[in-house]
Structures are given as structure tokens and as C-alpha cells.
Design a protein around this motif. Sequence first.
Motif, PDB file in Angstrom:
ATOM      1  N   HIS A 277      20.382  26.749  64.629  1.00  0.00           N
ATOM      2  CA  HIS A 277      20.483  26.506  66.071  1.00  0.00           C
ATOM      3  C   HIS A 277      19.932  25.122  66.415  1.00  0.00           C
ATOM      4  O   HIS A 277      20.553  24.347  67.156  1.00  0.00           O
ATOM      5  CB  HIS A 277      19.727  27.598  66.833  1.00  0.00           C
ATOM      6  N   ALA A 278      18.769  24.794  65.873  1.00  0.00           N
ATOM      7  CA  ALA A 278      18.135  23.510  66.154  1.00  0.00           C
ATOM      8  C   ALA A 278      18.946  22.345  65.576  1.00  0.00           C
ATOM      9  O   ALA A 278      19.157  21.325  66.245  1.00  0.00           O
ATOM     10  CB  ALA A 278      16.712  23.494  65.596  1.00  0.00           C
ATOM     11  N   ILE A 279      19.418  22.495  64.338  1.00  0.00           N
ATOM     12  CA  ILE A 279      20.168  21.416  63.694  1.00  0.00           C
ATOM     13  C   ILE A 279      21.515  21.213  64.391  1.00  0.00           C
ATOM     14  O   ILE A 279      21.927  20.074  64.617  1.00  0.00           O
ATOM     15  CB  ILE A 279      20.321  21.688  62.188  1.00  0.00           C
ATOM     16  N   ALA A 280      22.187  22.288  64.756  1.00  0.00           N
ATOM     17  CA  ALA A 280      23.461  22.157  65.470  1.00  0.00           C
ATOM     18  C   ALA A 280      23.251  21.417  66.790  1.00  0.00           C
ATOM     19  O   ALA A 280      24.061  20.557  67.163  1.00  0.00           O
ATOM     20  CB  ALA A 280      24.079  23.529  65.720  1.00  0.00           C
ATOM     21  N   GLY A 281      22.162  21.718  67.471  1.00  0.00           N
ATOM     22  CA  GLY A 281      21.852  21.018  68.712  1.00  0.00           C
ATOM     23  C   GLY A 281      21.658  19.527  68.497  1.00  0.00           C
ATOM     24  O   GLY A 281      22.143  18.707  69.287  1.00  0.00           O
ATOM     25  N   VAL A 282      20.968  19.164  67.416  1.00  0.00           N
ATOM     26  CA  VAL A 282      20.749  17.749  67.088  1.00  0.00           C
ATOM     27  C   VAL A 282      22.096  17.054  66.859  1.00  0.00           C
ATOM     28  O   VAL A 282      22.340  15.963  67.379  1.00  0.00           O
ATOM     29  CB  VAL A 282      19.843  17.608  65.837  1.00  0.00           C
ATOM     30  N   VAL A 283      22.968  17.701  66.079  1.00  0.00           N
ATOM     31  CA  VAL A 283      24.263  17.102  65.758  1.00  0.00           C
ATOM     32  C   VAL A 283      25.113  16.937  67.023  1.00  0.00           C
ATOM     33  O   VAL A 283      25.681  15.866  67.265  1.00  0.00           O
ATOM     34  CB  VAL A 283      25.009  17.932  64.689  1.00  0.00           C
ATOM     35  N   LEU A 284      25.169  17.967  67.844  1.00  0.00           N
ATOM     36  CA  LEU A 284      25.973  17.884  69.076  1.00  0.00           C
ATOM     37  C   LEU A 284      25.438  16.828  70.038  1.00  0.00           C
ATOM     38  O   LEU A 284      26.209  16.082  70.639  1.00  0.00           O
ATOM     39  CB  LEU A 284      26.045  19.251  69.763  1.00  0.00           C
ATOM     40  N   ARG A 285      24.116  16.754  70.170  1.00  0.00           N
ATOM     41  CA  ARG A 285      23.532  15.725  71.043  1.00  0.00           C
ATOM     42  C   ARG A 285      23.835  14.321  70.509  1.00  0.00           C
ATOM     43  O   ARG A 285      24.108  13.398  71.277  1.00  0.00           O
ATOM     44  CB  ARG A 285      22.029  15.930  71.212  1.00  0.00           C
TER      45      ARG A 285
END
Length: 147
Positions: free
Chosen positions: A49-57
Motif C-alpha cells: 500500500h505504501a509503495i504503490a502510493g509512492v509510485v503513483l505520487r
Amino acid sequence: PIPRDHMPTPEEEEVAASYALELAELTFNSKPIINSLTMIADEERAFSHAIAGVVLRKIGSALADKKLPIIYLLDSICKNVGAAYKNHFAPALPQTIGDAFDANGPKVRTSLQKLVDTWTGVFEPAVVAATRARIGASAAPAATAAP
């Protein structure tokens, strides 16, 4: 404040910050960097969840000509690591890919269309269809046709 299902733990914040630092190296289409970031995402699957958020941002904040390599990373993570990430990325794909498509010229647009064409069987048909519709790509023939 907007209610959140999940408040990040200090460990999640640390993983996200560390991944963001690594991701900063991806400024051009580099298979070795994409492979390394994909392996880290696999190792840190518990923090998808955290890594996906980083990538999308990062895709959202990157300059137009720097978005495609990060989208290739998203693709690599989804194809090589799988469900843990696909579930986080899928809802954002039509908007994320559409925004990148709008921000770029014909060469990158063609690359995005070709990439989305590889997502049949990777993401749910509705996600692929919505993404195709957002970038003006025609739906694939029989592969996404209703039964």
C-alpha cells in the motif's frame, strides 16, 4: 480531515521514504533500475500500500517526459510481483495513464497505448477498458468482448 482506512505506521513511513529515495534514481528508461525497484517492491510486499502510493505520487508529480519510466515500473511490479500491488494500482490506472497521455506527445502516447494493450489478463477487463477509453485507444477485439 478525510477519514482513512489505514494510518501508516512508522515502519510503513520508513519503507515509503526509503523507496522514494530509490525511485528518485529512475529518471530515464533503465531496465536495471526498474528491475531493482521491482525486486525491492517484491521484498517489501507487506508494505505494498505504501509503495504503490509512492509510485503513483511520483508519476503524478514527475515532469511529462519523466512519467513513462515510472509507468514502466508500475507495469513491472504488477506483472512480476502481482496481486498485492495490482489491487492498489488498478483503481488509479485510468486517471494516471490518462494524465500522462495528455501531458505527452505522439511518441509517448503510442508507447502508453502499446503498454495498455499488454494489460489484458493482468488487470480486470473493466480497468483495461476504462484505461483504453481514457486514452482514446480502441478496445481489443475478442479479448475484452462480453461473453
